[in-house]
Design a protein around this motif. Structure first.
Motif, short mmCIF file in Angstrom:
data_model
loop_
_atom_site.label_atom_id
_atom_site.label_comp_id
_atom_site.label_asym_id
_atom_site.label_seq_id
_atom_site.Cartn_x
_atom_site.Cartn_y
_atom_site.Cartn_z
N SER A 1 1.01 -1.23 0.18
CA SER A 1 0.04 -0.03 -0.11
C SER A 1 0.86 1.19 0.10
O SER A 1 0.72 2.15 -0.96
CB SER A 1 -0.98 -0.01 1.17
N TYR A 2 1.78 1.30 0.92
CA TYR A 2 2.67 2.46 1.02
C TYR A 2 3.49 2.76 -0.25
O TYR A 2 3.71 3.80 -0.73
CB TYR A 2 3.51 2.43 2.41
N ILE B 1 2.91 6.72 -6.71
CA ILE B 1 1.99 7.67 -7.41
C ILE B 1 2.31 9.20 -7.08
O ILE B 1 2.33 10.03 -7.73
CB ILE B 1 0.71 7.40 -7.02
N ALA B 2 2.42 9.32 -5.54
CA ALA B 2 2.90 10.48 -5.15
C ALA B 2 4.04 11.30 -5.70
O ALA B 2 4.32 12.24 -6.25
CB ALA B 2 2.99 10.68 -3.55
N LEU C 1 5.39 10.56 -8.67
CA LEU C 1 5.03 10.55 -10.27
C LEU C 1 4.36 12.16 -10.46
O LEU C 1 4.64 12.73 -11.47
CB LEU C 1 4.00 9.63 -10.72
N ILE C 2 3.55 12.26 -9.29
CA ILE C 2 2.81 13.63 -9.51
C ILE C 2 3.80 15.01 -9.17
O ILE C 2 3.83 16.04 -9.49
CB ILE C 2 1.58 13.66 -8.62
N LEU C 3 4.61 14.60 -7.78
CA LEU C 3 5.36 15.67 -7.32
C LEU C 3 6.75 15.96 -8.38
O LEU C 3 7.28 16.93 -8.55
CB LEU C 3 5.94 15.25 -5.80
N ILE C 4 7.14 15.03 -8.90
CA ILE C 4 8.34 15.16 -9.69
C ILE C 4 8.25 16.18 -10.88
O ILE C 4 8.89 17.19 -10.87
CB ILE C 4 9.16 13.78 -10.35
N PRO C 5 7.17 16.19 -11.70
CA PRO C 5 6.96 17.42 -12.57
C PRO C 5 7.06 18.51 -12.19
O PRO C 5 7.40 19.67 -12.44
CB PRO C 5 5.72 17.00 -13.08
N PHE C 6 6.37 18.78 -10.73
CA PHE C 6 6.26 20.09 -10.18
C PHE C 6 7.69 20.60 -9.53
O PHE C 6 7.88 21.69 -9.93
CB PHE C 6 5.33 19.86 -8.98
N PHE D 1 2.98 1.70 -3.17
CA PHE D 1 1.86 2.17 -4.16
C PHE D 1 1.40 3.42 -4.05
O PHE D 1 1.82 4.37 -5.19
CB PHE D 1 0.68 1.39 -4.06
N LEU D 2 1.20 4.11 -2.97
CA LEU D 2 0.78 5.66 -2.65
C LEU D 2 2.17 6.43 -2.74
O LEU D 2 1.99 7.54 -3.45
CB LEU D 2 0.40 5.78 -1.16
N VAL D 3 3.39 6.08 -2.22
CA VAL D 3 4.53 6.90 -2.35
C VAL D 3 4.81 7.03 -3.88
O VAL D 3 5.33 8.02 -4.44
CB VAL D 3 5.56 6.48 -1.65
#
Lengths: 291, 308
Positions: free
Chosen positions: A28-29, A35-36, A38-43, A31-33
């Motif tokens: 679970s962790y 995805i997080a 993948l979202i945070l790297i572009p920012f 997976f969550l980390v």
């Protein structure tokens, strides 16, 4: 003896379950980390690139060797960004505040007042939700240009919203229906008119819903791109933030690191708003489902 | 007796006066939105039907051409339009993927993991960000020379890839829109999963069901109304997609030409300001969307009312 057997029986599956739970937790962790990230790297890369020098931004160095905080000042000095910010707020505050209020007024009419044709009017309004904005796009442009003579002014993006919106009205209607009616009845017996009841009693009770809708509508209007592009796209001095950064992007008129700094600035208002009013956003989404 | 009936009469009169003023207030309350919808929705709607029957460039008087544009759309010349519709339907893959991702994250976030709210915020934030800015951000991510994606590939010793060429661009856009768009669906799923009675899971526990079984036999069927709703609204969203495509590729390579972008281009100078054709395309597209929305509205009614 019997007890012992029972103990073993009980403890075995428990251990297995516990092991499974630990593995499940790890997955679970992870997976969550993932995805997080993948979202945070572009920012992160956007922010890092916005702080690079003009040379370094055109290399594949990830971390800046020298930090150019001046890029942000340059965005405000050299581009139309500041002007566009003022434009955007000037354009969206009237439709968001007045429009949301008008939606509340309309919702009050439907919730509390009886009048002939109410069902038909309500049905017609709800039916407009089926009409996609795309159909309206071209003719509205023609109408604003030729009949209203509004091209070259911000009116096409300001005025229509000031009449309120159907989705917003529906949300308000649901809210009013949860309010108790007896206070209004009492106030009417004291001689207050319907308008007085709305302003003095109903609207103050609706403030939470009103603020929530204002926040949601604000972020929607701030991020809107197609509407201002259609009606204001030809005049730089009328640009909104979204139009400004798109122009910097497509015309190559601004150095990359400054364009990216402008993007960070453009992203800031809704993110800050979200951080301040997280609950409003998440509840608003689950209540209205859409838009 | 007489007194009583007199009183009743008075009361009735009072009631009817109140009825009239109430009705007037009612019309007054409803009129702003009604007028707004008439002026800025109904009027353009009817006008759009008229424009679609003419040849019109905004400056010269419209010339009536009958169903010419519709005939063109439904003939071999309409290929461009139907291709753009096809492109939009390809993007539905993204809707499916984001639905799956949303359901998985929602399911994990409904267990007792730590930092739930932080994860929820991170997943949701991109959906309230300006899509122009996030698209520019991702264009930079996908850049062949300096993009972070190729930098990461480089770390693993892999070849650089042109992420925005014809072969890769659709996948690249889908990846971006899934990652930056699933947050809304996730929130809907979370609220839906939370409303599933705990007793279902407890019963499953007694029967010795494992987490995977519980997910497929309890969670997935219970959230199916939301799934349906997300699919239909996602499909409609795909047909209305504009910003990402206009900012990232502006319609070339051709497999990123979307219907709304095509309509936008036909009403611009580059495509000869054919407002008639643009309107006709918009009406055909609008009918497709309206039918889908209508189906959704009828079928999801139950859910919408339950929630509110």
């Amino acid at each position: 003896m019997k007890e012992k057997v029972a103990d073993i029986r009980r403890s075995r599956p428990k251990k297995k379950v516990r092991a499974n739970q630990v593995i499940g937790k790890i997955i679970s962790y992870a997976f969550l980390v993932a995805i997080a990230l993948l979202i945070l790297i572009p920012f992160l890369q956007l922010i890092l690139n916005s702080l690079k020098g003009p040379r370094e931004v055109e290399t594949d160095v990830f971390w800046p060797t020298e930090w150019y905080w001046s890029n942000y000042a340059a965005v405000f000095k050299e581009t139309v960004m500041l002007h566009s910010f003022l434009n955007t707020f000037m354009y969206i505050i009237p439709p968001v505040i007045v429009g949301t209020f008008m939606s509340a007024v309309c919702a009050y009419g439907f919730a509390r007042l009886k009048f002939p044709g109410k069902k038909i009017i309500f049905g017609a309004m709800m039916a407009t939700l089926v009409i996609p904005n795309i159909i309206i796009m071209v003719p509205a442009y023609v109408m604003f240009a030729n009949f209203y003579q509004w091209l070259g002014t911000p009116l096409p993006v300001v005025v229509p919203g000031m009449f309120g919106g159907t989705v917003c009205m529906f949300f308000m209607l649901q809210y009013i229906r949860t309010l108790p009616e007896d206070m209004e009845e009492a106030a009417m017996l004291d001689g207050l008119s319907r308008g007085g009841v709305f302003i003095n009693i109903v609207f103050p009770l609706m403030i939470p819903a009103f603020v929530a809708q204002v926040i949601l509508n604000f972020s929607g209007a701030y991020n809107d791109y197609l509407t201002p592009l259609l009606y204001l796209g030809n005049s730089t001095n009328l640009f909104t933030v979204q139009l400004a950064i798109n122009q910097m992007n497509s015309a190559y008129s601004v150095e990359t690191q400054k364009l990216l700094a402008a993007c960070v600035i453009a992203l800031a208002p809704t993110i800050v708003l979200f951080l301040c009013a997280q609950k409003t956003f998440t509840e608003g989404i689950t209540l209205t489902g859409i838009k | 007796m007489a007194v009583l009936s007199l009183k009743e009469g008075k009361a009735k009169k009072g009631m009817s006066r109140r009825k009239v003023t109430d009705a007037l207030w009612g019309y007054l309350c409803v009129s702003p939105l009604a007028i707004g919808l008439l002026l800025f929705l109904a009027a353009p709607l009817f006008f759009s039907i008229y424009v679609s029957l003419t040849k019109y460039d905004l400056f010269n008087a419209p010339i009536f051409v009958g169903l010419k544009w519709y005939a063109q759309i439904f003939s071999a010349d309409g290929k461009e339009f139907w291709n753009s519709i096809k492109n939009a339907f390809v993007m539905v893959i993204g809707t499916l993927l984001s639905m799956i991702l949303a359901l998985l994250t929602a399911n994990v976030l409904c267990t007792n993991v730590k930092g739930k709210n932080v994860f929820k915020a991170i997943f949701f934030v991109p959906t309230i960000c300006s899509s122009v800015a996030t698209t520019i951000m991702w264009t930079r991510m996908y850049d062949y020379y300096f993009g972070t994606v190729n930098q990461i590939l480089n770390v693993f010793g892999l070849e650089k890839v042109y992420w925005l060429d014809e072969g890769h661009v659709v996948g690249s856009i889908i990846f971006m829109t899934v990652l930056f768009g699933f947050g809304t669906a996730m929130l809907l799923y979370i609220s839906s999963i939370k409303s599933i009675p705990k007793s279902y899971y407890e019963a499953a526990d007694l029967d010795g069901a494992n987490a995977v079984q519980k997910f497929f036999y309890i969670t997935v069927p219970s959230v199916s109304p939301i799934t349906f709703y997300i699919l239909v609204t996602g499909l409609i969203g795909c047909l209305q997609g504009f910003t990402v495509f206009q900012v990232m590729t502006n319609g070339s390579p051709a497999n990123t030409m979307m219907p709304v972008l095509l309509i936008y281009k036909y009403s611009g100078n580059d495509y000869g300001s054919e407002y008639g054709l643009a309107s006709a395309m918009a009406i055909v597209l609008g009918l497709i969307i309206a039918i889908l929305t209508g189906i959704n509205f009828l079928l999801s009614r139950k859910w919408v009312y339950y929630e509110s």
